[in-house]
Enzyme design. Structure first.
Site, short mmCIF file in Angstrom:
data_model
loop_
_atom_site.label_atom_id
_atom_site.label_comp_id
_atom_site.label_asym_id
_atom_site.label_seq_id
_atom_site.Cartn_x
_atom_site.Cartn_y
_atom_site.Cartn_z
N ASP A 1 -14.51 9.11 4.37
CA ASP A 1 -14.02 7.99 5.60
C ASP A 1 -14.58 6.81 5.15
O ASP A 1 -15.66 6.49 4.57
CB ASP A 1 -14.71 8.60 6.99
CG ASP A 1 -13.93 7.88 8.06
OD1 ASP A 1 -12.75 7.63 8.01
OD2 ASP A 1 -14.73 8.15 9.15
N GLY B 1 -10.93 1.69 5.39
CA GLY B 1 -10.39 0.59 5.97
C GLY B 1 -11.61 -0.18 6.44
O GLY B 1 -11.37 -1.47 6.26
N ASN C 1 -3.50 12.03 10.72
CA ASN C 1 -3.36 10.91 9.64
C ASN C 1 -1.75 10.36 9.88
O ASN C 1 -1.70 9.21 9.55
CB ASN C 1 -3.81 10.88 8.56
CG ASN C 1 -5.42 10.80 8.48
OD1 ASN C 1 -6.14 11.15 7.59
ND2 ASN C 1 -6.09 10.23 9.56
N TRP C 2 -0.88 11.40 9.94
CA TRP C 2 0.53 11.35 10.14
C TRP C 2 0.89 10.34 11.14
O TRP C 2 1.93 9.78 11.25
CB TRP C 2 1.29 12.52 10.32
CG TRP C 2 1.26 13.61 9.08
CD1 TRP C 2 0.87 14.59 8.73
CD2 TRP C 2 1.77 12.93 7.94
NE1 TRP C 2 0.98 15.37 7.56
CE2 TRP C 2 1.70 14.41 7.03
CE3 TRP C 2 2.55 12.05 7.25
CZ2 TRP C 2 2.16 14.23 5.73
CZ3 TRP C 2 2.87 12.13 5.93
CH2 TRP C 2 2.99 13.23 5.13
N ARG D 1 -18.77 13.55 13.44
CA ARG D 1 -17.80 14.43 13.49
C ARG D 1 -17.29 15.18 12.54
O ARG D 1 -17.27 14.78 11.49
CB ARG D 1 -16.98 13.71 14.43
CG ARG D 1 -16.15 12.55 14.16
CD ARG D 1 -15.12 11.88 15.18
NE ARG D 1 -14.44 10.73 14.61
CZ ARG D 1 -14.94 9.35 14.97
NH1 ARG D 1 -15.73 9.47 16.28
NH2 ARG D 1 -14.21 8.50 14.60
C1 IPE Z 1 -10.94 11.78 8.59
O1 IPE Z 1 -11.10 10.64 8.80
C2 IPE Z 1 -9.93 12.32 8.05
C3 IPE Z 1 -10.10 12.02 6.34
C4 IPE Z 1 -11.20 11.62 5.81
C5 IPE Z 1 -9.01 12.36 5.43
P1 IPE Z 1 -10.33 9.91 10.02
O2 IPE Z 1 -10.77 8.39 9.96
O3 IPE Z 1 -8.82 10.28 10.11
O4 IPE Z 1 -10.97 10.40 11.16
P2 IPE Z 1 -11.44 9.84 12.91
O5 IPE Z 1 -9.99 9.40 13.25
O6 IPE Z 1 -12.44 8.84 12.70
O7 IPE Z 1 -12.02 10.97 13.44
C1 IPE Z 2 -10.62 7.32 4.92
O1 IPE Z 2 -10.71 6.08 5.45
C2 IPE Z 2 -9.37 7.43 4.33
C3 IPE Z 2 -8.06 8.51 5.12
C4 IPE Z 2 -8.26 8.68 6.39
C5 IPE Z 2 -6.98 8.41 4.51
P1 IPE Z 2 -10.13 5.51 6.64
O2 IPE Z 2 -8.72 5.20 6.50
O3 IPE Z 2 -10.08 6.41 7.76
O4 IPE Z 2 -11.02 4.18 6.83
P2 IPE Z 2 -11.67 3.68 8.12
O5 IPE Z 2 -12.40 4.94 8.86
O6 IPE Z 2 -10.47 3.13 9.11
O7 IPE Z 2 -12.48 2.71 7.76
MG MG Z 3 -11.61 6.81 9.30
#
Ligand code: IPE
Ligand code: IPE
Ligand code: MG
Length: 244
Positions: A22, A25, A70-71, A197
């Site tokens: 995670d 971004g 994530n979709w 989490r």
């Molecule tokens: C969890 O990260 C899913 C992956 C790392 C693929 P997210 O960024 O989607 O989770 P939340 O929304 O913070 O719980």
């Molecule tokens: C994890 O990084 C990658 C995926 C969930 C695909 P994020 O894209 O969730 O990055 P943050 O959590 O928004 O920084």
């Molecule tokens: Mg994330």
């Protein structure tokens, strides 16, 4: 004692390490760059961590790469992630073979774009005989969806009279999950980037897993950070509800 990468001795290594990658971004934003730059840098961390785990003789590594939820992200980000994944799979195929790493995937893979699915299938096929480590990508994956899918398959068999409700044990139920029969439950879970989490990851399989949360975002998580996490794991006392 097993091999170490940074001079730290490890008395115990996980049999199955799972990682929630995670923070791509937020890492990119902290550098004044767009989210995609974060995902690209995250792919580099994947390469580094996969290689390090292989060198450490960790038998199974599972990476949460794209959740069912994530979709719900913008189409442009989803498309870019799927394209990145496809490129990564083609580019890394030879390296995986050379390192004797078998690639597999879990999740609702039918939802992936066909080009990404093809890359996944071809890389899985090309590495099918590798037995040094199993690298599993959780893609379009959700723990609740996995459990629901198992219930659906199992109840159809109950209806057909192939299995009696009284015969359903945790072991039988488990055999309907995506991870069965080739993956043991993870014994160590790392989540990067500060959130504490599970985000719908391996809900059944994590029952007795040791958890580790670090504020380091995934693109900055490299060998030194992995070693620090593994040292923490080596110091854990696992009881499984029993007394020592
Ligand atoms: C969890 O990260 C899913 C992956 C790392 C693929 P997210 O960024 O989607 O989770 P939340 O929304 O913070 O719980
Ligand atoms: C994890 O990084 C990658 C995926 C969930 C695909 P994020 O894209 O969730 O990055 P943050 O959590 O928004 O920084
Ligand atoms: Mg994330």
């Amino acid at each position: 004692m097993t091999a170490d990468l940074s001079g730290l001795p490890l008395s115990v290594i996980p049999r199955h390490l799972a990682i929630i990658m995670d923070g791509n971004g937020r890492w990119a934003a902290s550098q004044g760059r767009g989210r995609l730059a974060g995902h690209s840098a995250g792919a580099e961390s994947v390469r580094v961590i996969v290689e390090a785990c292989r060198r450490l003789d960790i038998p199974a590594l599972t990476l949460y790469a794209f959740s069912e939820e994530n979709w719900g992200r913008p189409k442009s980000e989803i498309n870019a992630l799927m394209a990145l994944l496809k490129r990564f799979l083609y580019r890394e195929r030879a390296l995986l073979r050379r390192q004797n790493i078998r690639l597999r995937a879990i999740g609702d893979l039918g939802k992936l774009p066909s080009a990404t699915r093809a890359a996944l299938e071809q890389t899985a096929e090309a590495t099918a005989s590798c037995d040094g480590m199993i690298l599993t990508l959780a893609l379009s994956y959700g723990g609740r969806q996995e459990i629901t899918h198992a219930c659906r398959t199992l109840s159809a068999q109950v209806l057909a009279g192939e299995i009696k409700p009284d015969d359903i044990t945790p072991e039988i139920f488990e055999s309907y999950l995506y991870t069965s029969p080739w993956l043991p439950d993870p014994d160590f879970l790392i989540r990067t980037s500060g959130e504490i989490r599970i985000s719908n990851f391996l809900l059944w399989q994590l029952a007795y897993c040791e958890l580790y949360f670090t504020s380091t975002p995934w693109p900055a998580f490299r060998e030194a950070e992995l070693m620090e996490a593994l040292v923490s794991f080596a110091g854990r006392q696992r009881r499984f509800g029993k007394l020592e």
